[in-house]
Scaffold this motif. Structure first.
Motif, PDB file in Angstrom:
ATOM      1  N   GLY A 129       0.812  -1.209   0.000  1.00  0.00           N
ATOM      2  CA  GLY A 129       0.000   0.000   0.000  1.00  0.00           C
ATOM      3  C   GLY A 129       0.842   1.253   0.000  1.00  0.00           C
ATOM      4  N   GLU A 181      -1.325   4.239   1.828  1.00  0.00           N
ATOM      5  CA  GLU A 181      -2.050   3.425   2.791  1.00  0.00           C
ATOM      6  C   GLU A 181      -1.414   3.450   4.172  1.00  0.00           C
ATOM      7  N   ASN A 195       1.698   4.107  -4.266  1.00  0.00           N
ATOM      8  CA  ASN A 195       0.595   3.391  -3.640  1.00  0.00           C
ATOM      9  C   ASN A 195       0.865   1.886  -3.557  1.00  0.00           C
TER      10      ASN A 195
END
Length: 348
Positions: free
Chosen positions: A256, A260, A301
């Motif tokens: 992530g 994230e 990401n």
């Protein structure tokens, strides 16, 4: 008909245990009360008696599809470091010190020399983090895994005094974000990595050629770069704390990427702003973005982009944090700051 005819070689299991004993022994701590081969591992809590409110912290993880590269390269002595790192770095993120580790290896066929190589990596990761390898399981599962493949996962337990748990609750506007350099791709995003370089799971000439290709910008072959083990930050974070730095929040940059994981360290009303040009992104990430035509947003990401751990500290302690990290052998950079705003991260 017997168990061996069914595909499970008990004698190979015994040999694997004998071969791994020296590696396991190298990780022992005084608190370990059991020997290899028991049904469970025992660890004395004497190590916690100096704490006001001793608190256990735990982490569990695997290596993921990075294992596919180990299969293709027939190199199995580093993925164990990855397995340990993914668990103990999470514990360190909470302010904890790893105490002990257990591994789980499931394979299609038990090749004792291969199992020994895997466990040697696990033991190395334990030595780097100060955790004792007090047990594990090797499961031979014919028909479930191909004969030449395996899965590797682990579980770690650590401890921290309750007052020292890193929660992010004291974050404020103006605190700075310190990035600790990664050793490379670490152990996340390899499904995309394998697609970028067209690495299927079969051992063939195309895969070998791709992995053996030397890239001047990497300074080594693609395979060597991708199989570089995950950096373990336990001792680095200890060094930073021993330098008198208060780590307010911490994020392990795993699957992530930034988008994230950084928000997980934040509290409501605080937003992290990261300057992408504040450090040099390693060449492997530039190569993957170019070769795979991967957008910048997707790169940040998915991958760590050269920052394996992010710490929030008071601005007055930024230089002290960077110097302490460097003393521990890890490059560190001021990569951003905390501002007022919606909980989240902005990369600019």
């Amino acid at each position: 008909m017997d168990y061996k005819n069914a595909g499970v070689d008990i004698e190979a299991g015994y040999k694997s245990v004998e071969l791994m004993k020296k590696h396991v022994q190298s990780t022992m701590r005084p608190e370990v009360l059991t020997n290899l081969g028991g049904f469970s591992g025992a660890f004395s809590i004497e190590a916690l008696k100096h704490m006001e409110k001793p608190t256990l912290v735990s982490g569990t993880d695997g290596v993921g599809t990075k294992l596919k590269l180990a299969f293709l390269m027939d190199k199995h002595d580093t993925v164990g470091i990855d397995c340990v790192a993914m668990c103990v770095n999470d514990i360190a993120c909470a302010g904890g010190e790893p105490l002990f580790f257990l591994d789980y290896i499931a394979c299609g066929k038990n090749y004792p020399d291969k199992i020994e190589a895997i466990v040697s990596g696990v033991a190395e990761g334990c030595r780097q983090s100060g955790a004792a390898l007090i047990g594990g399981e090797t499961a031979e599962m014919p028909g479930f895994y191909p004969p030449d493949e395996y899965d590797l996962a682990g579980f770690a337990v650590g401890a921290v005094d309750e007052k020292d748990i890193v929660t992010g609750s004291d974050l404020k506007k103006g605190d700075v974000l310190i990035g600790l350099a990664s050793s490379g791709v670490h152990s996340n995003g390899f499904s995309l990595v394998r697609q970028i370089f067209d690495l299927n799971q079969e051992k063939n000439a195309d895969n070998k050629k791709a992995l053996d290709t030397y890239y001047p910008q990497l300074g080594q072959t693609l395979g060597e770069t991708l199989l570089t083990p995950t950096r373990i930050y336990v001792r680095t974070l200890r060094q930073i704390k021993e330098a008198g730095v208060t780590i307010k929040a911490c994020s392990h940059i795993t699957g992530g990427g930034f988008y994230e994981n950084v928000p997980r360290m934040l509290t409501d009303g605080i937003r992290a702003v990261i300057q992408k040009d504040s450090y040099q992104v390693p060449e492997i990430f530039r190569l993957m973005a170019e070769k795979g035509n991967v957008t910048e947003q997707m790169m940040y990401n998915t991958f760590n982009m050269g920052i394996g751990m992010a710490l929030a500290v008071d601005a007055s302690q930024a230089e002290k944090t960077i110097e302490a990290a460097k003393e521990a052998g890890v490059e560190a950079y001021t990569i951003g700051e905390m501002v007022e705003g919606d909980k989240g991260v902005t990369l600019c």
